[in-house]
Write a protein that holds these residues in place. Structure first.
Motif, PDB file in Angstrom:
ATOM      1  N   MET A   8       0.889  -1.313  -0.035  1.00 63.65           N
ATOM      2  CA  MET A   8       0.053   0.092  -0.084  1.00 63.65           C
ATOM      3  C   MET A   8       0.896   1.265   0.114  1.00 63.65           C
ATOM      4  N   PHE A   9       2.005   1.145   0.835  1.00 64.00           N
ATOM      5  CA  PHE A   9       2.935   2.195   0.927  1.00 64.00           C
ATOM      6  C   PHE A   9       3.441   2.592  -0.604  1.00 64.00           C
ATOM      7  N   LEU A  10       3.877   1.588  -1.088  1.00 60.16           N
ATOM      8  CA  LEU A  10       4.760   1.858  -2.490  1.00 60.16           C
ATOM      9  C   LEU A  10       3.553   2.232  -3.565  1.00 60.16           C
ATOM     10  N   ASP A  11       2.426   1.499  -3.582  1.00 63.30           N
ATOM     11  CA  ASP A  11       1.080   1.881  -4.430  1.00 63.30           C
ATOM     12  C   ASP A  11       1.051   3.585  -4.169  1.00 63.30           C
ATOM     13  N   GLY A  12       1.166   4.029  -2.918  1.00 63.76           N
ATOM     14  CA  GLY A  12       0.894   5.509  -2.565  1.00 63.76           C
ATOM     15  C   GLY A  12       2.034   6.153  -3.246  1.00 63.76           C
ATOM     16  N   ARG A  13       3.160   5.659  -3.227  1.00 59.29           N
ATOM     17  CA  ARG A  13       4.368   6.344  -3.851  1.00 59.29           C
ATOM     18  C   ARG A  13       4.276   6.230  -5.230  1.00 59.29           C
ATOM     19  N   GLY A  14       3.289   5.573  -6.246  1.00 58.34           N
ATOM     20  CA  GLY A  14       3.291   5.605  -7.597  1.00 58.34           C
ATOM     21  C   GLY A  14       3.437   4.450  -8.090  1.00 58.34           C
ATOM     22  N   LEU A  15       4.234   3.137  -7.519  1.00 52.85           N
ATOM     23  CA  LEU A  15       4.649   2.229  -8.160  1.00 52.85           C
ATOM     24  C   LEU A  15       3.522   1.211  -8.774  1.00 52.85           C
ATOM     25  N   ASN A  16       3.838   0.524  -9.882  1.00 52.58           N
ATOM     26  CA  ASN A  16       2.775  -0.655 -10.140  1.00 52.58           C
ATOM     27  C   ASN A  16       3.053  -1.657  -9.527  1.00 52.58           C
ATOM     28  N   SER A  17       2.170  -2.911  -9.789  1.00 46.66           N
ATOM     29  CA  SER A  17       2.541  -4.289  -9.192  1.00 46.66           C
ATOM     30  C   SER A  17       3.469  -4.723  -9.625  1.00 46.66           C
ATOM     31  N   VAL A  18       4.024  -4.608 -10.802  1.00 41.84           N
ATOM     32  CA  VAL A  18       5.395  -5.285 -11.313  1.00 41.84           C
ATOM     33  C   VAL A  18       6.474  -4.668 -10.621  1.00 41.84           C
ATOM     34  N   VAL A 310      17.211 -18.087   7.660  1.00 42.44           N
ATOM     35  CA  VAL A 310      16.659 -16.922   7.291  1.00 42.44           C
ATOM     36  C   VAL A 310      16.695 -16.487   5.725  1.00 42.44           C
ATOM     37  N   SER A 311      18.132 -16.725   5.531  1.00 35.39           N
ATOM     38  CA  SER A 311      18.565 -16.042   4.190  1.00 35.39           C
ATOM     39  C   SER A 311      18.268 -17.194   3.068  1.00 35.39           C
ATOM     40  N   LEU A 312      18.236 -18.346   3.335  1.00 38.21           N
ATOM     41  CA  LEU A 312      17.718 -19.334   2.212  1.00 38.21           C
ATOM     42  C   LEU A 312      16.230 -19.590   2.183  1.00 38.21           C
ATOM     43  N   ALA A 313      15.431 -19.811   3.249  1.00 32.10           N
ATOM     44  CA  ALA A 313      14.177 -19.826   3.193  1.00 32.10           C
ATOM     45  C   ALA A 313      13.526 -18.506   2.935  1.00 32.10           C
ATOM     46  N   GLY A 314      13.645 -17.474   3.996  1.00 39.96           N
ATOM     47  CA  GLY A 314      13.089 -16.216   3.740  1.00 39.96           C
ATOM     48  C   GLY A 314      13.599 -15.379   2.777  1.00 39.96           C
ATOM     49  N   GLY A 315      15.173 -15.375   2.390  1.00 33.98           N
ATOM     50  CA  GLY A 315      15.556 -14.473   1.383  1.00 33.98           C
ATOM     51  C   GLY A 315      15.280 -14.983   0.003  1.00 33.98           C
ATOM     52  N   LEU A 316      15.910 -16.123  -0.114  1.00 38.51           N
ATOM     53  CA  LEU A 316      15.744 -16.743  -1.548  1.00 38.51           C
ATOM     54  C   LEU A 316      14.387 -16.886  -1.909  1.00 38.51           C
ATOM     55  N   GLY A 317      13.818 -17.758  -1.045  1.00 33.34           N
ATOM     56  CA  GLY A 317      12.359 -18.140  -1.322  1.00 33.34           C
ATOM     57  C   GLY A 317      11.177 -16.851  -1.304  1.00 33.34           C
ATOM     58  N   GLY A 318      11.730 -16.046  -0.287  1.00 35.71           N
ATOM     59  CA  GLY A 318      10.847 -14.916  -0.170  1.00 35.71           C
ATOM     60  C   GLY A 318      10.966 -13.866  -1.485  1.00 35.71           C
ATOM     61  N   ALA A 319      12.130 -13.771  -2.001  1.00 37.98           N
ATOM     62  CA  ALA A 319      12.627 -12.912  -3.152  1.00 37.98           C
ATOM     63  C   ALA A 319      12.049 -13.642  -4.483  1.00 37.98           C
ATOM     64  N   VAL A 320      12.070 -15.046  -4.648  1.00 35.16           N
ATOM     65  CA  VAL A 320      11.358 -15.580  -5.877  1.00 35.16           C
ATOM     66  C   VAL A 320       9.698 -15.424  -5.911  1.00 35.16           C
ATOM     67  N   GLY A 321       9.287 -15.500  -4.486  1.00 34.12           N
ATOM     68  CA  GLY A 321       7.908 -15.383  -4.401  1.00 34.12           C
ATOM     69  C   GLY A 321       7.405 -14.044  -4.773  1.00 34.12           C
ATOM     70  N   ASN A 322       7.986 -13.111  -4.033  1.00 36.76           N
ATOM     71  CA  ASN A 322       7.477 -11.656  -4.760  1.00 36.76           C
ATOM     72  C   ASN A 322       7.605 -11.230  -5.922  1.00 36.76           C
ATOM     73  N   PHE A 323       8.977 -11.877  -6.412  1.00 33.82           N
ATOM     74  CA  PHE A 323       8.958 -11.302  -8.050  1.00 33.82           C
ATOM     75  C   PHE A 323       7.832 -12.041  -8.803  1.00 33.82           C
ATOM     76  N   GLY A 324       7.618 -13.431  -8.519  1.00 35.37           N
ATOM     77  CA  GLY A 324       6.580 -14.183  -9.380  1.00 35.37           C
ATOM     78  C   GLY A 324       5.289 -13.337  -9.081  1.00 35.37           C
ATOM     79  N   ALA A 325       4.784 -13.093  -7.829  1.00 35.76           N
ATOM     80  CA  ALA A 325       3.581 -12.492  -7.394  1.00 35.76           C
ATOM     81  C   ALA A 325       3.531 -11.067  -8.207  1.00 35.76           C
ATOM     82  N   GLY A 326       4.543 -10.501  -8.443  1.00 33.99           N
ATOM     83  CA  GLY A 326       4.547  -9.035  -9.067  1.00 33.99           C
ATOM     84  C   GLY A 326       4.284  -9.331 -10.594  1.00 33.99           C
TER      85      GLY A 326
END
Length: 369
Positions: A8-18, A310-326
């Motif tokens: 929501m914060f980033l949307d308010g700053r004008g960024l799109n979903s991608v 944290v780095s492998l599950a949260g970092g790598l997994g989270g990054a892939v998940g966020n990018f794919g979701a976008g």
């Protein structure tokens, strides 16, 4: 605190979903390098509390830059810097807590629930403040929280370093190459990939469905309330049923959760039900994973073990998940596809845990002798 409302914060700053998905993926990648760097310093120095304090101070100092940052790359660099320092904090909190309770799963869970109570209070309050003042108010809230964290950390004491009685021996590399660890971390990484649409866009999803900031905050808080209830019982559940069964049940419920959001999110009772499943999706999986890592790596490698998780599950997994979701979200038009993809990914995670022999997975959860 900013995480649930970051989209929501980033949307308010004008960024799109991608752009939002890409930004979240890039800053999440700092969780790969950061935790291991800080954990190596903590393990070598034996000063987990000092590392936590340094991280809190640097995160607070760097947070001021966001007030003037603008555009995709400006915001990405600022949030990436803050995340780099934040990764010095969370693993050390886990290490300090687990050392203070001598690794007792029940005591750990009871302490962990206080963080969930604080999250509920802040999430509801932040939702209401967003309704009143807009998303920029989140910066003030986060600044105050970081300052409070730094202040409180100065009142803590380094826990006594007890001898390592863990039955596991060998170098950290031998532990990393173990099929048990590789299977475990792959499953948890896939779980975090599946969290991508939820972590990145849930608040925007609720906004698209017509919910106010306050109502979204209440839904988020319901999930954390479910977390609290499971944390009260997680220690006993892990001891009674073991790591494998707890993960299998949690992952199966998570598949159901994302599938329901994909098709029936317009129904209020489905939103309530899926938020209750957060108890398993996050609460029980987190408590189980923390116990596995703590006992598997022993005291000698505990900071690096938590950091690797944290780095492998949260970092790598989270990054892939966020990018794919976008990529899938498409300004909300691809919400169904995004959550269905999340359900399928977690389904693969479930199969991975199912394939690990129980005797191999459970050996890491036996008390040290």
């Amino acid at each position: 605190m900013l995480t649930p409302y970051l989209a929501m914060f980033l949307d308010g700053r004008g960024l799109n979903s991608v752009e939002i998905g890409q930004l979240l993926a890039l800053i999440t990648l700092t969780r790969i390098l950061g935790p291991n760097l800080w954990a190596n310093l903590a393990d070598r120095s034996g000063k987990s509390l000092r590392i936590l304090q340094i991280g809190a101070a640097l995160a607070l100092a760097s947070f001021f830059v966001i007030f003037i940052a603008d555009g995709f790359w400006g915001l990405t660099l600022c949030f990436g810097l803050i995340m780099m320092f934040w990764t010095a904090i969370m693993p050390q909190m886990e290490v300090i807590t687990l050392n203070s309770v001598a690794g007792d799963a029940h005591k750990y869970s009871r302490i962990r629930l206080w963080g969930s109570l604080g999250f509920i209070l802040l999430t509801i309050s932040a939702g209401r403040l967003i309704d009143w003042f807009g998303t920029e108010v989140l910066l003030v809230i986060c600044l105050a929280l970081l300052a409070a964290l730094l202040l409180v950390s100065t009142r803590l004491r380094e826990p006594e370093q007890l001898p390592d009685n863990s039955p596991h021996t060998g170098s950290i590399w031998s532990k990393l190459k173990s099929p048990v660890f590789l299977g475990f971390i792959l499953a948890l990484c896939l779980l975090q990939v599946g969290f991508g649409p939820y972590n990145s866009f849930f608040t925007l999803f609720m906004k698209d469905l017509g919910y106010s900031g306050m109502q979204t905050g209440l839904l988020l808080s319901l999930g954390v309330l479910a977390e609290i209830l499971i944390f009260l019982k997680a220690g006993r559940l892990i001891q009674r049923f073991g790591i494998k069964w707890m993960l299998l049940i949690s992952l199966a419920l998570t598949v159901v959760r994302w599938a329901l959001l994909a098709h029936f999110a317009h129904l209020p009772w489905v939103l309530i039900a899926t938020q209750c499943i957060h108890a398993a999706s996050f609460g029980l999986t987190h408590a189980t994973a923390i116990q596995f890592i703590h006992r598997y790596f022993g005291r000698r490698y505990q900071s690096r073990g938590q950091a690797l998780y944290v780095s492998l599950a949260g970092g790598l997994g989270g990054a892939v998940g966020n990018f794919g979701a976008g990529l899938l979200w498409q300004q909300g038009q691809g919400a169904t596809q995004a959550f269905l993809a999340a359900a399928m990914v977690v389904g693969v995670s479930l199969v991975v845990i199912l394939l690990i022999p129980s005797r191999h997975l459970e050996c890491a959860s036996e008390p040290a002798r």
